[in-house]
Every structure is written in structure tokens, then in C-alpha cells.
Motif scaffolding. Sequence first.
Motif, PDB file in Angstrom:
ATOM      1  N   PRO A 155       0.831  -1.204   0.000  1.00 36.01           N
ATOM      2  CA  PRO A 155       0.000   0.000   0.000  1.00 36.01           C
ATOM      3  C   PRO A 155       0.866   1.255   0.000  1.00 36.01           C
ATOM      4  O   PRO A 155       1.801   1.378   0.794  1.00 36.01           O
ATOM      5  CB  PRO A 155      -0.809  -0.106   1.290  1.00 36.01           C
ATOM      6  N   SER A 156       0.550   2.171  -0.907  1.00 33.85           N
ATOM      7  CA  SER A 156       1.350   3.387  -1.055  1.00 33.85           C
ATOM      8  C   SER A 156       0.449   4.595  -1.266  1.00 33.85           C
ATOM      9  O   SER A 156      -0.501   4.531  -2.047  1.00 33.85           O
ATOM     10  CB  SER A 156       2.298   3.262  -2.249  1.00 33.85           C
ATOM     11  N   ILE A 157       0.785   5.684  -0.590  1.00 37.50           N
ATOM     12  CA  ILE A 157       0.031   6.928  -0.696  1.00 37.50           C
ATOM     13  C   ILE A 157       0.966   8.046  -1.135  1.00 37.50           C
ATOM     14  O   ILE A 157       2.111   8.123  -0.688  1.00 37.50           O
ATOM     15  CB  ILE A 157      -0.648   7.284   0.637  1.00 37.50           C
ATOM     16  N   ALA A 158       0.456   8.881  -2.024  1.00 35.47           N
ATOM     17  CA  ALA A 158       1.175  10.079  -2.446  1.00 35.47           C
ATOM     18  C   ALA A 158       0.446  11.282  -1.864  1.00 35.47           C
ATOM     19  O   ALA A 158      -0.758  11.426  -2.043  1.00 35.47           O
ATOM     20  CB  ALA A 158       1.195  10.167  -3.975  1.00 35.47           C
ATOM     21  N   VAL A 159       1.181  12.114  -1.162  1.00 34.23           N
ATOM     22  CA  VAL A 159       0.612  13.317  -0.553  1.00 34.23           C
ATOM     23  C   VAL A 159       1.236  14.529  -1.226  1.00 34.23           C
ATOM     24  O   VAL A 159       2.461  14.630  -1.320  1.00 34.23           O
ATOM     25  CB  VAL A 159       0.874  13.346   0.969  1.00 34.23           C
ATOM     26  N   ILE A 160       0.387  15.435  -1.696  1.00 31.65           N
ATOM     27  CA  ILE A 160       0.856  16.635  -2.383  1.00 31.65           C
ATOM     28  C   ILE A 160       0.614  17.835  -1.484  1.00 31.65           C
ATOM     29  O   ILE A 160      -0.518  18.086  -1.064  1.00 31.65           O
ATOM     30  CB  ILE A 160       0.132  16.824  -3.728  1.00 31.65           C
ATOM     31  N   LEU A 161       1.678  18.554  -1.191  1.00 36.56           N
ATOM     32  CA  LEU A 161       1.613  19.745  -0.345  1.00 36.56           C
ATOM     33  C   LEU A 161       1.973  20.960  -1.187  1.00 36.56           C
ATOM     34  O   LEU A 161       3.039  21.001  -1.801  1.00 36.56           O
ATOM     35  CB  LEU A 161       2.578  19.629   0.835  1.00 36.56           C
ATOM     36  N   ALA A 162       1.073  21.945  -1.220  1.00 42.21           N
ATOM     37  CA  ALA A 162       1.323  23.154  -2.009  1.00 42.21           C
ATOM     38  C   ALA A 162       1.262  24.411  -1.145  1.00 42.21           C
ATOM     39  O   ALA A 162       1.206  25.515  -1.671  1.00 42.21           O
ATOM     40  CB  ALA A 162       0.320  23.247  -3.153  1.00 42.21           C
ATOM     41  N   ASN A 163       1.240  24.241   0.157  1.00 39.22           N
ATOM     42  CA  ASN A 163       1.246  25.410   1.053  1.00 39.22           C
ATOM     43  C   ASN A 163       2.285  25.196   2.141  1.00 39.22           C
ATOM     44  O   ASN A 163       2.793  24.093   2.324  1.00 39.22           O
ATOM     45  CB  ASN A 163      -0.151  25.671   1.641  1.00 39.22           C
ATOM     46  N   ASP A 164       2.605  26.240   2.857  1.00 41.09           N
ATOM     47  CA  ASP A 164       3.640  26.129   3.892  1.00 41.09           C
ATOM     48  C   ASP A 164       3.081  26.378   5.290  1.00 41.09           C
ATOM     49  O   ASP A 164       3.808  26.778   6.183  1.00 41.09           O
ATOM     50  CB  ASP A 164       4.799  27.077   3.598  1.00 41.09           C
ATOM     51  N   SER A 165       1.806  26.100   5.496  1.00 38.04           N
ATOM     52  CA  SER A 165       1.223  26.367   6.802  1.00 38.04           C
ATOM     53  C   SER A 165       1.665  25.320   7.821  1.00 38.04           C
ATOM     54  O   SER A 165       1.840  24.142   7.495  1.00 38.04           O
ATOM     55  CB  SER A 165      -0.305  26.412   6.724  1.00 38.04           C
ATOM     56  N   ILE A 166       1.831  25.760   9.029  1.00 32.29           N
ATOM     57  CA  ILE A 166       2.229  24.872  10.131  1.00 32.29           C
ATOM     58  C   ILE A 166       1.149  23.814  10.345  1.00 32.29           C
ATOM     59  O   ILE A 166       1.459  22.642  10.586  1.00 32.29           O
ATOM     60  CB  ILE A 166       2.483  25.683  11.410  1.00 32.29           C
ATOM     61  N   GLU A 167      -0.121  24.218  10.221  1.00 34.09           N
ATOM     62  CA  GLU A 167      -1.222  23.275  10.410  1.00 34.09           C
ATOM     63  C   GLU A 167      -1.162  22.137   9.388  1.00 34.09           C
ATOM     64  O   GLU A 167      -1.343  20.972   9.750  1.00 34.09           O
ATOM     65  CB  GLU A 167      -2.577  23.998  10.314  1.00 34.09           C
ATOM     66  N   SER A 168      -0.891  22.485   8.149  1.00 37.22           N
ATOM     67  CA  SER A 168      -0.798  21.459   7.108  1.00 37.22           C
ATOM     68  C   SER A 168       0.368  20.520   7.370  1.00 37.22           C
ATOM     69  O   SER A 168       0.234  19.300   7.233  1.00 37.22           O
ATOM     70  CB  SER A 168      -0.642  22.100   5.721  1.00 37.22           C
ATOM     71  N   MET A 169       1.508  21.084   7.741  1.00 37.85           N
ATOM     72  CA  MET A 169       2.680  20.237   8.019  1.00 37.85           C
ATOM     73  C   MET A 169       2.420  19.320   9.209  1.00 37.85           C
ATOM     74  O   MET A 169       2.810  18.151   9.198  1.00 37.85           O
ATOM     75  CB  MET A 169       3.926  21.091   8.251  1.00 37.85           C
ATOM     76  N   THR A 170       1.762  19.828  10.232  1.00 38.14           N
ATOM     77  CA  THR A 170       1.435  19.008  11.401  1.00 38.14           C
ATOM     78  C   THR A 170       0.518  17.857  10.993  1.00 38.14           C
ATOM     79  O   THR A 170       0.742  16.706  11.376  1.00 38.14           O
ATOM     80  CB  THR A 170       0.758  19.869  12.490  1.00 38.14           C
ATOM     81  N   TYR A 171      -0.502  18.171  10.215  1.00 34.51           N
ATOM     82  CA  TYR A 171      -1.450  17.162   9.753  1.00 34.51           C
ATOM     83  C   TYR A 171      -0.741  16.099   8.912  1.00 34.51           C
ATOM     84  O   TYR A 171      -0.955  14.892   9.091  1.00 34.51           O
ATOM     85  CB  TYR A 171      -2.555  17.858   8.961  1.00 34.51           C
ATOM     86  N   ILE A 172       0.138  16.533   8.024  1.00 36.15           N
ATOM     87  CA  ILE A 172       0.865  15.597   7.168  1.00 36.15           C
ATOM     88  C   ILE A 172       1.802  14.726   7.992  1.00 36.15           C
ATOM     89  O   ILE A 172       1.926  13.526   7.751  1.00 36.15           O
ATOM     90  CB  ILE A 172       1.618  16.361   6.049  1.00 36.15           C
ATOM     91  N   GLN A 173       2.461  15.314   8.980  1.00 32.69           N
ATOM     92  CA  GLN A 173       3.354  14.522   9.830  1.00 32.69           C
ATOM     93  C   GLN A 173       2.573  13.450  10.601  1.00 32.69           C
ATOM     94  O   GLN A 173       3.068  12.341  10.798  1.00 32.69           O
ATOM     95  CB  GLN A 173       4.138  15.423  10.786  1.00 32.69           C
ATOM     96  N   MET A 174       1.359  13.777  11.025  1.00 27.17           N
ATOM     97  CA  MET A 174       0.520  12.785  11.702  1.00 27.17           C
ATOM     98  C   MET A 174       0.178  11.642  10.750  1.00 27.17           C
ATOM     99  O   MET A 174       0.228  10.465  11.127  1.00 27.17           O
ATOM    100  CB  MET A 174      -0.753  13.449  12.238  1.00 27.17           C
ATOM    101  N   LYS A 175      -0.147  11.972   9.516  1.00 26.88           N
ATOM    102  CA  LYS A 175      -0.456  10.952   8.512  1.00 26.88           C
ATOM    103  C   LYS A 175       0.777  10.079   8.242  1.00 26.88           C
ATOM    104  O   LYS A 175       0.672   8.861   8.146  1.00 26.88           O
ATOM    105  CB  LYS A 175      -0.905  11.596   7.198  1.00 26.88           C
ATOM    106  N   LYS A 176       1.913  10.745   8.103  1.00 20.66           N
ATOM    107  CA  LYS A 176       3.151  10.016   7.827  1.00 20.66           C
ATOM    108  C   LYS A 176       3.480   9.044   8.960  1.00 20.66           C
ATOM    109  O   LYS A 176       3.820   7.880   8.714  1.00 20.66           O
ATOM    110  CB  LYS A 176       4.303  11.004   7.629  1.00 20.66           C
ATOM    111  N   LYS A 177       3.358   9.500  10.164  1.00 23.99           N
ATOM    112  CA  LYS A 177       3.654   8.663  11.328  1.00 23.99           C
ATOM    113  C   LYS A 177       2.724   7.444  11.364  1.00 23.99           C
ATOM    114  O   LYS A 177       3.168   6.319  11.610  1.00 23.99           O
ATOM    115  CB  LYS A 177       3.506   9.493  12.604  1.00 23.99           C
TER     116      LYS A 177
END
Length: 165
Positions: free
Chosen positions: A31-53
Amino acid sequence: MIILDGNKASNDLLKKLPSRIAFLKSKNVIPSIAVILANDSIESMTYIQMKKKACEKLGINFNLYNYYQSNQSEILSLIKKLNESINYHAIFVQLPLPKGFDKNKILSSIDPNKDIDGLHPLNLGKLFQNNNINFIPCTPRGCMDLLDYYKINVKSKNIVIVGSS
């Protein structure tokens, strides 16, 4: 009044996933997921880090495409490649998008079968019609899972949902 413990329900539900992932891996499907980030908000990075973990803990490949300094056409081109790739099973575009980007065009460009957030118009339409749903957006899915976990039938009931985000 019943207070529903989302953390408890989530932890119990997460315990069921390793066996499902192991089954896929036994069939040579990683199983593989691709996450695309196009903003630099702290909230988005926090959310993505939770998903990554969570993905790392479960053994799901997680690939972040940081397109913060990119334009819309570059993101659309990336999504086209990810749609065509057999190595990715899910695509997620972190919102919000930068000003000037057409959110609907970007979300509509994701293959509905890889639209893990359930925001492609086809997936939203299926959800609205309760018809052969591919993916349910996270917040309503989490609410439904929570109600199922506590075996709560909502038919003919008044409901209030209080969130912190």
C-alpha cells in the motif's frame, strides 16, 4: 448523555489494520500513498506529519511531494503521473491550496479510484446518493466509525458534533 471517546475508538480500529495490510503484502501489494503539499502552513505540516507517522507505523509507503514553490500546472502534471502509476494506490492533496489555484480542477484531476479524501466530484456524488461509494471524506467517515464503534443508531435522533479544528 453519552460522551464518545474518539481516541479509544481510533486506537481499537487501528489494531485491525495490520492484518489487512499484511494480507495485501502477501499478495505483493505494498500500500502506497502520495501526498501533495502546495502550502507552507504549520497546520498542514502538522497534519501531514501525523499521517506520515500513522503510515509508517502500519507499514504503508508514504511519499510527500512538496510543491510549495510550484504552480498549478506542475501539480496537475504530477497528479496525472500518479494516476497512471501502478505504484500508488491513493492520492491526497493537502488543502488549502495557494491563492489563484483552482481547487475543483485539481481535485477533479485525481483518479476517483485513488482519491483517498473522497473529494473528487464523482466520489462526492456517490456519497450524496449513497451509491457504490469509493471513499468517504475523513471527518464524516470518522464520525460514522465512532457511532458504529459505540453501536449508536442515529435514525430519528438529534445530533451535535463538537470539534476542535
